[in-house]
Design an enzyme around this catalytic site. Structure first.
Site, mmCIF file in Angstrom:
data_model
loop_
_atom_site.group_PDB
_atom_site.id
_atom_site.type_symbol
_atom_site.label_atom_id
_atom_site.label_comp_id
_atom_site.label_asym_id
_atom_site.label_seq_id
_atom_site.Cartn_x
_atom_site.Cartn_y
_atom_site.Cartn_z
ATOM 1 C CB CYS A 117 0.695 -2.776 -15.177
ATOM 2 S SG CYS A 117 0.284 -2.518 -17.078
ATOM 3 C CG ASP A 351 8.256 -3.876 -14.256
ATOM 4 O OD1 ASP A 351 7.319 -3.220 -14.217
ATOM 5 O OD2 ASP A 351 9.294 -4.848 -15.111
ATOM 6 C CG HIS A 353 5.136 -5.560 -15.434
ATOM 7 N ND1 HIS A 353 5.619 -4.145 -15.983
ATOM 8 C CD2 HIS A 353 4.063 -5.392 -16.689
ATOM 9 C CE1 HIS A 353 4.432 -3.716 -16.598
ATOM 10 N NE2 HIS A 353 3.262 -4.383 -16.819
#
Length: 465
Positions: A117, A351, A353
Site C-alpha cells: 500500500c 485508499d 486497499h
C-alpha cells in the site's frame, strides 16, 4: 531434495496468502462520505464550496446513477461546484492493490495485496506530480462523470467470481491470469479537438508508466528492484521515507525521453538545501542539451512522537491548500493512504486497499476506469500516523524560490516551538558538513550514506500493511 520440498511449501503458502489477501481486499464497502455544506473543501490546492441550508448532505460516495437525485435541493451554483469537485477528484490517478500481474522477480508473488500500500500511495503522489507537469492542474478527465455507471450488485458478483477464481488458482497451482474486467459503460467518443487528443495521450502515457510489469518505469516491479538496494524485498512493508528515496531513484533511472525534464529531490534530515535543488533543476538533460528541469520535492517528516501532534493540523491544511502540492504519503497505523485534501479537521484521501485485476497497459485503448477512484474517503486528522512524506512540484527555478518562501512563512507561522517541521536552507548540503547527493554509481544505486539513512528510516517508521 529437501530444499526443493521447502520451495514448494513456500510457493503453496504464498498462494494461500495471496488468495486470502485478494479476498480481504476485494469487497467494495459502499459507505457514504459526508461533507459539510458550511465549510470549504480543498483538493490539491483547489477550493470548493457546497454551502446551502442545513448542516450535512452525503455525496453518496459518488456512485449514484443520477447526480441530480442526490442534490435536487441544492441550488444550481452549488450543484455545479459539487460536480466540479467530483470531476476533479475522479480525474486524479488511483493506484491500488492488483492481482495476477507478472510474477515479481525473486519471489512467487503475483499480487501486492497486504503489503504494497505505501508503494501504491507513493505512486499516486508521483503520478500527480507528472499530471501537473504534462497536463496542468486545470486538466480533468472528460469521461470522469461516467464512472457513475457501476452499481453494487454487479461489483459484488464480479468480486465473488474473482474470489472463486483466486482460490481455485491457489489450490490447483494454476498460473493462468484470470482478468475480470470491472463493469463499465463505453461512452460515445466525442469529437475531440487537438488539445484534448494530446491530453488523452499523456493521460494514458502517465498511467502506463505505473503499469504492473517489469518494463514500466514506475511500476511495482521496478520500485521493488530499487527497494532491494535498501534492504527491502517483495512482501516487506515500506515506510513513506523509504518510498521517497525509491521514487527518486526510479525517476533518475527512467529512460523515456518524455521524463528527462523531471527530477526528484528528497530532503535530508528535514532540510531542503536550495542550491542542491537548483543544481538538479539546471543539470544537463541526457541528450546533452541545457535546459531547466521541473522538480518534485519530497520531504519525509514526523508530525509528532507516538501520536500526531494536533498543533501541526493547520500546517498540513496549509500545505494541501497549495496548487503545487502533490499530496502526502501517509495514513494511519498499519494502513497507508494518499492524502489529497481536507475539510475542517478531516483529511480527504484515496485508499489503495482494494484489490483489482491486472490491466495490461501496453495494449491500445486499455480500460481506464480502474485507475480512477469514484469515491473519496475522509479521516480525522487525529487518526493520522505521524510518519509521512510531503510532496511539492515546481516547474521552474523561479517557482521553487517562490514556493520555498511561501512554505517557509507557513512553517514559521504554524510552529509554536522554535523548530519547524522542516526548513529551507541556502547553499548546498556539503556547506553544512553533510554528504551531498551522491553521483550515480553503475553497480550500486544507493551510496553507503544513503543506505544508512534508509535503514534508519526503516527502523523508525511504523509498519504499513
Amino acid at each position: 531434495m529437501e530444499a526443493t520440498g521447502t520451495d514448494e511449501v513456500e510457493k503453496i503458502k504464498s498462494k494461500f496468502m495471496s488468495a486470502w489477501h485478494n479476498m480481504k481486499y476485494s469487497w467494495v464497502l459502499k459507505t457514504k462520505t459526508y461533507f459539510s455544506r458550511n465549510s470549504p473543501v480543498f483538493l490539491l490546492g483547489k477550493c470548493y464550496h457546497f454551502k446551502t441550508e442545513g448542516e450535512y448532505r452525503a455525496l453518496h460516495s459518488f456512485q449514484s446513477s443520477s447526480a441530480g437525485s442526490n442534490f435536487d435541493k441544492i441550488n444550481t451554483e452549488i450543484s455545479g461546484n459539487v460536480e466540479e469537485f467530483r470531476r476533479d477528484f475522479i480525474s486524479r490517478i488511483w493506484l491500488t492493490y492488483r492481482e495476477e500481474f507478472p510474477q515479481i522477480q525473486g519471489s512467487a508473488l503475483t499480487t501486492d495485496c497486504g503489503w504494497g500500500c505505501t508503494l501504491r500511495t507513493g505512486q499516486m503522489l508521483l503520478a500527480q506530480g507528472l499530471m501537473l507537469h504534462f497536463l496542468g492542474r486545470a486538466w480533468v478527465w472528460p469521461e470522469a462523470l461516467d464512472m457513475d455507471s457501476c452499481d453494487s450488485e454487479s461489483w459484488t458478483s464480479s468480486t465473488v467470481r474473482k474470489l472463486t477464481a483466486s482460490f481455485e488458482a491457489s489450490l490447483t497451482a494454476e498460473r493462468e491470469p484470470k482478468v475480470l474486467a470491472r463493469p463499465r459503460r463505453s461512452p460515445a467518443r466525442r469529437d475531440w479537438d487537438v488539445s484534448e487528443m494530446r491530453n488523452e495521450v499523456y493521460h494514458r502515457k502517465i498511467i502506463s508508466w505505473f503499469g504492473d510489469s517489469p518494463l514500466a518505469a514506475f511500476g511495482l516491479h521496478r520500485l521493488i528492484e530499487y527497494g532491494k538496494k535498501s534492504g527491502k524485498m517483495a512482501g516487506d512493508w515500506y515506510g513513506p521515507a523509504v518510498v521517497a528515496h525509491i521514487l527518486r531513484k526510479a525517476v533518475e533511472e527512467a529512460r523515456d525521453p518524455e521524463l528527462q525534464g523531471v527530477t526528484v529531490y528528497v530532503a535530508q534530515d528535514c532540510t531542503v538545501y536550495s542550491s542542491d535543488v537548483i543544481d538538479r533543476q539546471c543539470s544537463l538533460l541526457d541528450s546533452g542539451k541545457a535546459g531547466t528541469k521541473a522538480v518534485i520535492i519530497l520531504v519525509p517528516v514526523r508530525l509528532g512522537g507516538e501520536r500526531t501532534n494536533t498543533d501541526y493540523l493547520e500546517f498540513v491544511k496549509g500545505i494541501l491548500s497549495l496548487e503545487y502540492c502533490v499530496g502526502i504519503i501517509g495514513g494511519k497505523p498499519k494502513q497507508s493512504y494518499y492524502f489529497a485534501g481536507f475539510q475542517d479537521d478531516s483529511l480527504i484521501y484515496m485508499d489503495p486497499h482494494y484489490c483489482q485485476s491486472f490491466v495490461d497497459v501496453s495494449i491500445k485503448d486499455f480500460p481506464l476506469e480502474s485507475f480512477h477512484c469514484p469515491s473519496p474517503k475522509k479521516m480525522s486528522f487525529k487518526k493520522m500516523d505521524p510518519s509521512c512524506t510531503i510532496g511539492f512540484y515546481c516547474r521552474t527555478v523561479q517557482d521553487f524560490e517562490k514556493a520555498s518562501e511561501e512554505i517557509t512563512k507557513m512553517l514559521n507561522s504554524s510552529s509554536k516551538e522554535k523548530y519547524p517541521l522542516f526548513t529551507f536552507v541556502k547553499g548546498h548540503s556539503r556547506d553544512y558538513d553533510f554528504a551531498s547527493s551522491p553521483l550515480h554509481e553503475e553497480n550500486d544505486l544507493f551510496s553507503e550514506d544513503e543506505k544508512r539513512r534508509l535503514k534508519r528510516f526503516s527502523a523508525e517508521e511504523f509498519v504499513l500493511l
